[in-house]
Design an enzyme around this catalytic site. Structure first.
Site, PDB file in Angstrom:
ATOM      1  N   ASP A 111      -8.515  -9.909   1.392  1.00  0.00           N
ATOM      2  CA  ASP A 111      -8.737  -9.151   2.628  1.00  0.00           C
ATOM      3  C   ASP A 111     -10.005  -9.592   3.339  1.00  0.00           C
ATOM      4  O   ASP A 111     -10.299  -9.131   4.441  1.00  0.00           O
ATOM      5  CB  ASP A 111      -8.826  -7.650   2.332  1.00  0.00           C
ATOM      6  N   THR A 147       0.843  -1.201   0.000  1.00  0.00           N
ATOM      7  CA  THR A 147       0.000   0.000   0.000  1.00  0.00           C
ATOM      8  C   THR A 147       0.871   1.242   0.000  1.00  0.00           C
ATOM      9  O   THR A 147       2.065   1.171   0.257  1.00  0.00           O
ATOM     10  CB  THR A 147      -0.916  -0.043   1.248  1.00  0.00           C
ATOM     11  N   GLU A 152      -3.277  -4.142  -2.602  1.00  0.00           N
ATOM     12  CA  GLU A 152      -3.166  -5.163  -1.561  1.00  0.00           C
ATOM     13  C   GLU A 152      -1.727  -5.607  -1.427  1.00  0.00           C
ATOM     14  O   GLU A 152      -0.874  -4.766  -1.236  1.00  0.00           O
ATOM     15  CB  GLU A 152      -4.081  -6.324  -1.861  1.00  0.00           C
ATOM     16  N   GLY A 158      -0.490  -2.716   5.603  1.00  0.00           N
ATOM     17  CA  GLY A 158      -1.423  -3.797   5.879  1.00  0.00           C
ATOM     18  C   GLY A 158      -2.150  -3.556   7.187  1.00  0.00           C
ATOM     19  O   GLY A 158      -2.503  -2.434   7.542  1.00  0.00           O
TER      20      GLY A 158
END
Length: 581
Positions: free
Chosen positions: A441, A401, A421, A489
């Site tokens: 996710d 990210t 992701e 994350g």
């Protein structure tokens, strides 16, 4: 959900010392002492000060591009579009055209905060059991992540289009020129990208990544070498001319569907799924913290957990401490664990799972805060008012990210976290960009033995829960004070908490707050950067042994408003800078 109106990572283990004053906030503070930090790569070269406008983002080329947009009279949102277009090219391991995003926008004129949700969506044919194999067992993550089933309908570009229509000053097709030129002429591979290219991640070993990142002689591109991506430039041309329809309909969309419905673990995604994507717009979730107003996006973002943790810390004496005090870190860890426990249990897409209104209620926060003690104790989720009956969560959520903060010449602000992701998303590439793996996710395991589904279970048309938590902090009169955010994350929540405490409670400059070691406390895992031995030993004695084997590092970006302009910082663990004019 509560609204504005209802309330208010390390590669290097070396540590540097810097003396910083403790902020005066109507409290009695101990004498200022040296504060531990992670040394920036080149002194304070990552920090910046500017009089009129500023950008802090993950790559200098992206920052430069955004500043040019601002100098042409563009808004913060205009610059965000241009910055994202460059980041998707030069930092494809982290974000891109095929991913999603949460954007928080502060309007300097109205003093309102608006949240734009560009989170990916599961296709209509998605199944709650799509992450189970033929043997009835859950798929290993390295297998699932490269499957077609990992990809959700991308939302970042559609979301940016919505926000730009409402807050842009330039024409949409004026925002992609520099990214297009970099793609056609070639961009320099950074150290971070070079490491990702040769990583052991399954996505990096896939056919698409191997073809893109290796030269004709079969050797991988190295830092300092240049990559040309004419397909990316062509995709930008379509988006510039047609908006998000250039991505979600037509030839590009057809290639996305073909890519995800072929190969291992094929998706059910259709052209109709892509064409039907709609970003969401809500009020920012704004809550008081001492003399500040912290605003984040609402569920399914990580903003909810940041808000709960900061609310819990408001009931502690952390403002009387500093970064050399083990007790301050103990309090951060305990508040984080409580917030993570509640978030992991109850948060999902609010269109599918009712968000418990009581989770952020003052009485519930006060009661949960009583669990913050002198030692680490077992933690579980609480029982807020209106808590839905949900099952145990089994979400893995690796990192991959990036984040940006932008302030334009009119004082409008963007804090935006954006992602594909994990590293290179699913590793599958279409027309110059990688597709996300955001559906991993979701919670792989769907039900408790009693049949109650996890709040974050897969469902058709559902958005997976996210840890992305861009934040904007206002004064009591709703004037802009600072903006912050990070990749990482599930650790994003903890990274943001640390930075907010460093600036709001410990009175640190943005670069110094960013550079503090990270401590991510979730359940019984306490992952951390290297802390000085006295602090680490003191925490271990309190039941908090630090584990320095870590996942994705932080990439914090901050801009703080000062009397004569803006002060910005960028994480020394990554390649970003804060610059302005």
């Amino acid at each position: 959900m509560l609204s504005c109106r209802s309330l208010f990572r390390l590669g290097a283990a070396s540590l540097a010392l810097c003396a910083l004053p403790i902020a005066a906030q109507a409290r009695t503070a101990p004498a200022a002492r040296p504060l531990i930090t992670v040394a920036p790569a080149k002194g304070d070269a990552k920090a910046g000060f500017a009089t009129h406008a500023m950008i802090s983002a993950a790559n200098p080329l992206a920052v430069q591009t955004g500043l040019r947009i601002l100098q042409k009279g563009g808004s913060a949102v205009d610059a965000a579009v241009a910055v994202q277009a460059v980041l998707g090219l030069v930092e494809p391991e982290s974000s891109g055209l095929g991913g999603g995003s949460f954007l928080l926008y502060y309007d300097a004129k109205t003093k309102q905060v608006t949240a734009y949700d560009g989170r990916e969506v599961a296709p209509k044919g998605a199944s709650p059991r799509q992450f189970y194999g033929p043997d009835g067992k859950l798929l290993p993550f390295p297998v699932a992540v490269v499957g077609g089933i990992a990809t959700g309908v991308p939302g970042a570009i559609a979301m940016l289009e919505m926000a730009q229509k409402e807050h842009g000053r330039l024409k949409w097709n004026q925002l992609f020129g520099e990214a297009r030129k970099l793609a056609n002429d070639g961009f320099e591979v950074t150290g971070k990208l070079a490491r990702a290219i040769v990583s052991q991640a399954p996505q990096a070993k896939g056919a698409d990544a191997q073809a893109y990142f290796h030269k004709p002689d079969g050797t991988p591109y190295q830092a300092g070498e240049h990559i040309v991506n004419k397909a990316y430039a062509a995709t930008l041309d379509r988006i510039a001319a047609q908006g998000s329809k250039g991505l979600l309909t037509g030839p590009v969309a057809e290639k996305i569907v073909a890519k995800v419905t072929s190969g291992p673990l094929p998706s059910t995604m259709t052209l109709a799924d892509l064409a039907a994507y709609k970003p969401r717009k809500t009020e920012g979730l704004c809550m008081p913290y001492r003399t500040h107003l912290i605003c984040t996006p609402q569920a399914p973002s990580g903003g909810v957990a940041v808000q709960e943790a900061m609310g819990l810390l408001a009931h502690t004496d952390i403002a009387t401490r500093n970064a050399q005090d083990p007790k301050g870190w103990l309090e951060i860890a305990q508040a984080s664990r409580l917030a993570y426990a509640d978030r992991d249990r109850y948060e999902g897409d609010p269109a599918f799972v009712p968000f418990p209104a009581g989770l952020l209620a003052p009485d519930y926060i006060a009661e949960r805060a009583k669990l913050i003690g002198e030692t680490i104790q077992p933690v579980t989720f609480g029982m807020p008012k209106d808590a839905p009956k949900v099952g145990k969560d089994a979400t893995q959520e690796p990192g991959g990210t990036t984040h940006m903060v932008i302030v334009d010449t009119a004082g409008n602000v963007v804090s935006m976290t954006t992602t594909v992701e994990s590293i290179f998303g699913s590793g599958r590439m279409v027309d110059g960009f990688f597709l996300n793996n955001q559906l991993t996710d979701f919670s792989f395991s769907t039900n408790d033995p009693d049949g109650a589904p996890a709040a974050n279970a897969v469902a058709p048309g559902k958005r997976p829960r996210s840890s992305m938590a861009p934040a904007i902090v206002l004064t009591p009169k709703r004037n802009f004070e600072l903006a912050v955010g990070s990749p990482g994350g599930t650790s994003i929540i903890a990274y943001n908490i640390k930075a907010l405490v460093g600036m709001l409670d410990w009175g640190m400059k943005p670069q110094d707050a960013i550079s503090l070691p990270n401590l991510v406390a979730r359940g019984n895992i306490f992952s951390a950067d290297t802390f000085p031995a006295p602090i680490a030993d003191a925490l271990a004695a309190k039941g908090l042994p630090l584990q320095t084997a870590r996942g994705e590092n932080s990439g914090l970006h901050v801009i703080v408003r000062r009397a004569k302009g803006y002060e910005g910082g960028a994480d020394p663990r990554r390649e970003g800078v804060a610059r302005g004019f």
